[in-house]
Scaffold this motif. Structure first.
Motif, PDB file in Angstrom:
ATOM      1  N   ALA A   1      -9.924  -5.252  -2.718  1.00  0.00           N
ATOM      2  CA  ALA A   1      -9.989  -4.150  -3.681  1.00  0.00           C
ATOM      3  C   ALA A   1      -9.211  -2.936  -3.181  1.00  0.00           C
ATOM      4  CB  ALA A   1     -11.443  -3.779  -3.941  1.00  0.00           C
ATOM      5  N   GLN A   2      -9.314  -2.635  -1.899  1.00  0.00           N
ATOM      6  CA  GLN A   2      -8.589  -1.491  -1.348  1.00  0.00           C
ATOM      7  C   GLN A   2      -7.083  -1.696  -1.464  1.00  0.00           C
ATOM      8  OE1 GLN A   2     -10.346  -1.542   2.558  1.00  0.00           O
ATOM      9  NE2 GLN A   2     -11.736   0.143   2.087  1.00  0.00           N
ATOM     10  N   ALA A   3      -6.616  -2.908  -1.163  1.00  0.00           N
ATOM     11  CA  ALA A   3      -5.181  -3.189  -1.270  1.00  0.00           C
ATOM     12  C   ALA A   3      -4.711  -3.088  -2.718  1.00  0.00           C
ATOM     13  CB  ALA A   3      -4.882  -4.570  -0.705  1.00  0.00           C
ATOM     14  N   LEU A   4      -5.509  -3.594  -3.655  1.00  0.00           N
ATOM     15  CA  LEU A   4      -5.132  -3.511  -5.072  1.00  0.00           C
ATOM     16  C   LEU A   4      -5.057  -2.061  -5.517  1.00  0.00           C
ATOM     17  CD1 LEU A   4      -4.709  -4.921  -7.878  1.00  0.00           C
ATOM     18  CD2 LEU A   4      -7.195  -4.674  -8.183  1.00  0.00           C
ATOM     19  N   MET A   5      -6.086  -1.282  -5.206  1.00  0.00           N
ATOM     20  CA  MET A   5      -6.167   0.095  -5.689  1.00  0.00           C
ATOM     21  C   MET A   5      -5.195   1.043  -4.987  1.00  0.00           C
ATOM     22  SD  MET A   5      -8.465  -0.168  -8.023  1.00  0.00           S
ATOM     23  CE  MET A   5      -9.896  -1.142  -8.516  1.00  0.00           C
ATOM     24  N   SER A   6      -4.632   0.638  -3.864  1.00  0.00           N
ATOM     25  CA  SER A   6      -3.667   1.488  -3.166  1.00  0.00           C
ATOM     26  C   SER A   6      -2.275   1.392  -3.778  1.00  0.00           C
ATOM     27  CB  SER A   6      -3.595   1.105  -1.687  1.00  0.00           C
ATOM     28  OG  SER A   6      -2.916  -0.129  -1.522  1.00  0.00           O
ATOM     29  N   PHE A   7      -2.015   0.326  -4.547  1.00  0.00           N
ATOM     30  CA  PHE A   7      -0.725   0.104  -5.201  1.00  0.00           C
ATOM     31  C   PHE A   7       0.429  -0.059  -4.213  1.00  0.00           C
ATOM     32  CE2 PHE A   7      -3.160   1.357  -8.819  1.00  0.00           C
ATOM     33  CZ  PHE A   7      -2.502   0.864  -9.943  1.00  0.00           C
ATOM     34  N   SER A   8       0.127  -0.479  -3.000  1.00  0.00           N
ATOM     35  CA  SER A   8       1.210  -0.743  -2.042  1.00  0.00           C
ATOM     36  C   SER A   8       2.092  -1.894  -2.502  1.00  0.00           C
ATOM     37  CB  SER A   8       0.625  -1.040  -0.655  1.00  0.00           C
ATOM     38  OG  SER A   8      -0.241  -2.159  -0.716  1.00  0.00           O
ATOM     39  N   TRP A   9       1.570  -2.750  -3.351  1.00  0.00           N
ATOM     40  CA  TRP A   9       2.318  -3.907  -3.860  1.00  0.00           C
ATOM     41  C   TRP A   9       3.409  -3.500  -4.842  1.00  0.00           C
ATOM     42  CZ3 TRP A   9       1.206  -3.505  -9.006  1.00  0.00           C
ATOM     43  CH2 TRP A   9      -0.007  -2.894  -9.348  1.00  0.00           C
ATOM     44  N   LEU A  10       3.461  -2.250  -5.265  1.00  0.00           N
ATOM     45  CA  LEU A  10       4.542  -1.821  -6.151  1.00  0.00           C
ATOM     46  C   LEU A  10       5.911  -1.999  -5.498  1.00  0.00           C
ATOM     47  CD1 LEU A  10       3.163   1.458  -7.789  1.00  0.00           C
ATOM     48  CD2 LEU A  10       3.659  -0.709  -8.946  1.00  0.00           C
ATOM     49  N   ARG A  11       5.973  -1.928  -4.175  1.00  0.00           N
ATOM     50  CA  ARG A  11       7.272  -2.075  -3.514  1.00  0.00           C
ATOM     51  C   ARG A  11       7.847  -3.475  -3.711  1.00  0.00           C
ATOM     52  NH1 ARG A  11       3.716  -1.695   0.964  1.00  0.00           N
ATOM     53  NH2 ARG A  11       4.074   0.542   0.837  1.00  0.00           N
ATOM     54  N   HIS A  12       6.980  -4.461  -3.919  1.00  0.00           N
ATOM     55  CA  HIS A  12       7.498  -5.805  -4.179  1.00  0.00           C
ATOM     56  C   HIS A  12       8.171  -5.861  -5.548  1.00  0.00           C
ATOM     57  CE1 HIS A  12       5.407  -6.879  -0.595  1.00  0.00           C
ATOM     58  NE2 HIS A  12       4.191  -6.772  -1.125  1.00  0.00           N
ATOM     59  N   LEU A  13       7.567  -5.207  -6.530  1.00  0.00           N
ATOM     60  CA  LEU A  13       8.182  -5.149  -7.857  1.00  0.00           C
ATOM     61  C   LEU A  13       9.489  -4.361  -7.798  1.00  0.00           C
ATOM     62  CD1 LEU A  13       4.993  -4.464 -10.024  1.00  0.00           C
ATOM     63  CD2 LEU A  13       6.127  -6.652  -9.609  1.00  0.00           C
ATOM     64  N   HIS A  14       9.528  -3.318  -6.982  1.00  0.00           N
ATOM     65  CA  HIS A  14      10.759  -2.549  -6.817  1.00  0.00           C
ATOM     66  C   HIS A  14      11.856  -3.416  -6.190  1.00  0.00           C
ATOM     67  CE1 HIS A  14      13.309   0.971  -6.038  1.00  0.00           C
ATOM     68  NE2 HIS A  14      13.521   0.441  -4.842  1.00  0.00           N
ATOM     69  N   ALA A  15      11.470  -4.249  -5.221  1.00  0.00           N
ATOM     70  CA  ALA A  15      12.461  -5.109  -4.562  1.00  0.00           C
ATOM     71  C   ALA A  15      13.055  -6.126  -5.525  1.00  0.00           C
ATOM     72  CB  ALA A  15      11.816  -5.819  -3.364  1.00  0.00           C
ATOM     73  N   SER A  16      12.276  -6.513  -6.532  1.00  0.00           N
ATOM     74  CA  SER A  16      12.782  -7.470  -7.527  1.00  0.00           C
ATOM     75  C   SER A  16      13.903  -6.860  -8.358  1.00  0.00           C
ATOM     76  CB  SER A  16      11.633  -7.922  -8.437  1.00  0.00           C
ATOM     77  OG  SER A  16      12.090  -8.832  -9.397  1.00  0.00           O
ATOM     78  N   ASP A  17      13.784  -5.557  -8.684  1.00  0.00           N
ATOM     79  CA  ASP A  17      14.843  -4.804  -9.369  1.00  0.00           C
ATOM     80  C   ASP A  17      15.276  -5.467 -10.678  1.00  0.00           C
ATOM     81  OD1 ASP A  17      16.559  -2.669  -9.675  1.00  0.00           O
ATOM     82  OD2 ASP A  17      18.221  -3.658  -8.640  1.00  0.00           O
ATOM     83  N   THR A  18      14.292  -5.814 -11.512  1.00  0.00           N
ATOM     84  CA  THR A  18      14.580  -6.393 -12.825  1.00  0.00           C
ATOM     85  C   THR A  18      13.818  -5.609 -13.890  1.00  0.00           C
ATOM     86  OG1 THR A  18      12.719  -7.952 -12.736  1.00  0.00           O
ATOM     87  CG2 THR A  18      14.840  -8.695 -11.811  1.00  0.00           C
ATOM     88  N   ALA A  19      14.276  -5.733 -15.122  1.00  0.00           N
ATOM     89  CA  ALA A  19      13.595  -5.063 -16.229  1.00  0.00           C
ATOM     90  C   ALA A  19      12.179  -5.581 -16.387  1.00  0.00           C
ATOM     91  CB  ALA A  19      14.386  -5.272 -17.519  1.00  0.00           C
ATOM     92  N   ILE A  20      11.971  -6.877 -16.141  1.00  0.00           N
ATOM     93  CA  ILE A  20      10.622  -7.453 -16.237  1.00  0.00           C
ATOM     94  C   ILE A  20       9.703  -6.838 -15.188  1.00  0.00           C
ATOM     95  CG2 ILE A  20       9.297  -9.576 -15.886  1.00  0.00           C
ATOM     96  CD1 ILE A  20      11.555 -11.111 -17.194  1.00  0.00           C
ATOM     97  N   ALA A  21      10.215  -6.675 -13.958  1.00  0.00           N
ATOM     98  CA  ALA A  21       9.401  -6.084 -12.890  1.00  0.00           C
ATOM     99  C   ALA A  21       9.026  -4.649 -13.233  1.00  0.00           C
ATOM    100  CB  ALA A  21      10.147  -6.150 -11.570  1.00  0.00           C
ATOM    101  N   ARG A  22       9.977  -3.896 -13.792  1.00  0.00           N
ATOM    102  CA  ARG A  22       9.678  -2.510 -14.164  1.00  0.00           C
ATOM    103  C   ARG A  22       8.633  -2.448 -15.276  1.00  0.00           C
ATOM    104  NH1 ARG A  22      15.300  -2.222 -13.230  1.00  0.00           N
ATOM    105  NH2 ARG A  22      15.787  -2.492 -15.451  1.00  0.00           N
ATOM    106  N   ALA A  23       8.772  -3.324 -16.262  1.00  0.00           N
ATOM    107  CA  ALA A  23       7.785  -3.351 -17.352  1.00  0.00           C
ATOM    108  C   ALA A  23       6.412  -3.758 -16.831  1.00  0.00           C
ATOM    109  CB  ALA A  23       8.250  -4.309 -18.443  1.00  0.00           C
ATOM    110  N   ASN A  24       6.393  -4.700 -15.893  1.00  0.00           N
ATOM    111  CA  ASN A  24       5.130  -5.157 -15.311  1.00  0.00           C
ATOM    112  C   ASN A  24       4.463  -4.022 -14.533  1.00  0.00           C
ATOM    113  OD1 ASN A  24       3.106  -6.970 -14.668  1.00  0.00           O
ATOM    114  ND2 ASN A  24       4.204  -7.870 -12.942  1.00  0.00           N
ATOM    115  N   ALA A  25       5.258  -3.297 -13.755  1.00  0.00           N
ATOM    116  CA  ALA A  25       4.707  -2.176 -12.987  1.00  0.00           C
ATOM    117  C   ALA A  25       4.130  -1.127 -13.928  1.00  0.00           C
ATOM    118  CB  ALA A  25       5.795  -1.561 -12.116  1.00  0.00           C
TER     119      ALA A  25
END
Length: 585
Positions: free
Chosen positions: A107-131
């Protein structure tokens, strides 16, 4: 394998004196009230409205995120698979913020949003919409007030991650989402501003100060927030970064994590044309050399006081900012560590007292433990801290038996809060440990000589442990000695309390074989840079151990153990010698 010495510690605790009970109750009171206050203020109508802070109308820029992302993780998140802290959850189309978390760490990892960097690394329109969709879910569901999300350190990390990833979140966003996002950011800054003084001391409180400093710099029209954040940041850095650059928690991992935040923060001050606090600049300059102090030749950090697997990518990024090159310092007296280095051999030693209780939630009972590396091979190690996915090992990892040092009467040199209501309120700080440590360093015959002693067993067992190391000038020989002597005014007991076990935990890549004489052990290393261990007149055994600080989880390993009684054999000499050519048999 290190033995679970909880029962030994419990029996020792049962005999604690009045002073020990007072110390324990004081620690529980000091830490417990902060936990209760934070839990109360995490819910309306308290902290969410108590701090005066205007809603920012725009963001000026996004700070750089130095932590690397993984595009493969972005694909998993898009598919509804959220894997954190060793737990994977399939959402099945539901929002992850509506799912009952499988663990607190997840829960702490989810709520910290540290995983947003993975979506940023994908660098696609789908990743941005998902974020954007996931951030929107969090806002619409009142996410900031969810129990795990309201924890000060989690809230601080979320603010840093949101600010760093605003290009990902806000690109192509409509004006309505943009306003909701800025309003939620301002709300969370208001919350952090109110709650930071009640956050647990150490990492959490410093994270709040860093997050608010980022907010004051990156959000428009926040001069008051920036002034107060700078003041708090200065106070915390002065307290938590010691004079030699080590962290007050004595955990080497905090050097990497803190620099990953402070380096972009310094850049933000420069981008705003605001002079960064002198304490911030000085702290970075002091911490950089300590990165090299804790590194073995293979690039891994020594495993002391909560250090787990070395994040190689993060460390490489931080080291790229290090303008100073050359040999690391050898003496870190404020942090309580020593380093010996010669001929490609490195010895790093823990010669410090446990940190104060408020900073000691990750501290280990490893006083006078050491690690030895030869070239790019780790030879002697400590078991290290496990990854969050193997949290059940953490209590074992903190015990003295999990370190390359001596244990007495099968108990640890420190005592921890280990369970019950006290642990729920206070966490797991160190209650008691070595308080009187003597360190003497010299050079003799071209060799570095280090001698240290600690009184961690003096009050309970009446014994002082003294250890010395001598690393030859060519790095081919490490001579050591353990001495057990009566504490001042005490006598060595003749019962089971004077039993000692001297442990040398070996890296999993090291293969040990005992010679027929029972005193010599051959150590075979992967590249043929082999060593021999000898302990004259002291039978040494090879026993099972476990290496906890591995990226893939605990690994089977071995340890050399010398056992005896302090009254019968108070002095034990031992030697590690590098050998040329193939070892026997």
């Amino acid at each position: 394998m290190p033995k679970n010495t909880a029962s030994g510690d419990s029996s020792a605790m049962s005999g604690e004196g009045m002073a020990d009970r007072v110390r324990r109750l004081t620690c529980i009171a000091e830490l417990g009230w902060r936990t209760l206050v934070v839990r109360a203020l995490a819910h309306p109508p308290f902290a969410w409205w108590t701090a005066s802070l205007p809603v920012s109308g725009r963001l000026l820029f996004a700070p750089q995120d130095l932590r690397a992302g993984d595009p493969a993780r972005a694909a998993e998140i898009y598919a509804g698979c959220f894997a954190f802290a060793g737990k994977a959850v399939e959402t099945g189309g539901a929002s992850p913020f509506e799912i009952v978390p499988p663990s607190r760490e997840w829960a702490q990892a989810l709520m910290s949003f540290s995983w947003l960097r993975h979506l940023h690394a994908s660098d696609t329109a789908i990743a941005r919409a998902n974020a954007r969709a996931l951030v929107g879910d969090f806002i619409n569901l009142g996410g900031p007030r969810l129990p795990a999300a309201a924890e000060p350190e989690v809230a601080a990390r979320r603010m840093i991650n949101w600010l760093s990833q605003t290009p990902l979140i806000l690109k192509d966003a409509d004006s309505g989402f943009h306003r909701r996002f800025l309003r939620c950011l301002s709300q969370q800054a208001r919350y952090l501003k109110s709650i930071q003084r009640f956050a647990r001391d150490g990492r959490a409180r410093l994270a709040c100060a860093v997050a608010l400093s980022f907010a004051g710099l990156c959000m428009a029209d926040q001069p008051r927030l920036l002034r107060s954040a700078q003041k708090r940041l200065t106070e915390e850095l002065e307290r938590q970064v010691l004079a030699d650059g080590g962290p007050a928690s004595r955990n080497p991992a905090m050097l990497i994590e803190l620099l990953l935040d402070l380096l972009p923060l310094r850049q933000c001050f420069e981008a705003r044309h605001v002079a960064p606090p002198a304490v911030l600049v000085n702290a970075i300059d002091r911490m950089m050399p300590m990165l090299r102090f804790f590194r073995h030749v293979d690039g891994s950090f020594a495993h002391f006081n909560g250090m787990g697997p070395t994040p190689a990518d993060s460390l490489a990024v931080v080291l790229a900012y290090d303008d100073a090159r050359g040999r690391p310092v050898s003496n870190a007296p404020y942090s309580g560590y020593q380093r010996l280095e010669a001929g490609g051999s490195v010895v790093i030693v823990d010669t410090g007292c446990p940190p104060p209780p408020l900073f000691s939630h990750e501290a280990h009972a490893g006083c006078l433990s050491f690690e030895l590396s030869s070239g790019r091979n780790r030879v002697v190690v400590n078991c290290g801290a496990p990854t969050p996915a193997h949290e059940s090992w953490r209590a074992v990892a903190r015990q003295t038996a999990a370190h390359s040092t001596a244990t007495l009467a099968e108990i640890s040199s420190c005592r921890f809060i280990a369970g019950g209501l006290a642990m729920k309120l206070c966490g797991t700080p160190v209650l008691d440990g070595p308080a009187d440590i003597h360190v003497d360093r010299s050079e003799r015959g071209g060799a570095d000589v280090l001698r240290a002693s600690h009184d961690g067993y003096a009050r309970r067992l009446g014994l002082v442990h003294q250890r010395s190391w001598r690393l030859s000038g060519d790095g081919t020989c490490l001579d050591g000695e353990d001495l057990f002597r009566a504490a001042q005014g005490e006598e060595i007991a003749s019962d089971a309390r004077d039993f000692y076990a001297i442990r040398f935990h070996l890296h999993p890549a090291v293969k040990a074989a005992r010679a027929p004489d029972g005193q010599t052990i051959y150590l075979t290393l992967p590249d043929g840079d082999d060593w021999v261990f000898e302990a004259p007149d002291c039978p040494a055994t090879i026993e099972e151990s476990v290496y906890l600080a591995a990226h893939g989880g605990p690994r089977r390993a071995e340890q050399i153990v010398i056992s005896g009684k302090a009254r019968q054999r108070p002095r034990v000499a031992w030697t590690f010698v590098r050998v040329q050519g193939a070892l026997p048999g």
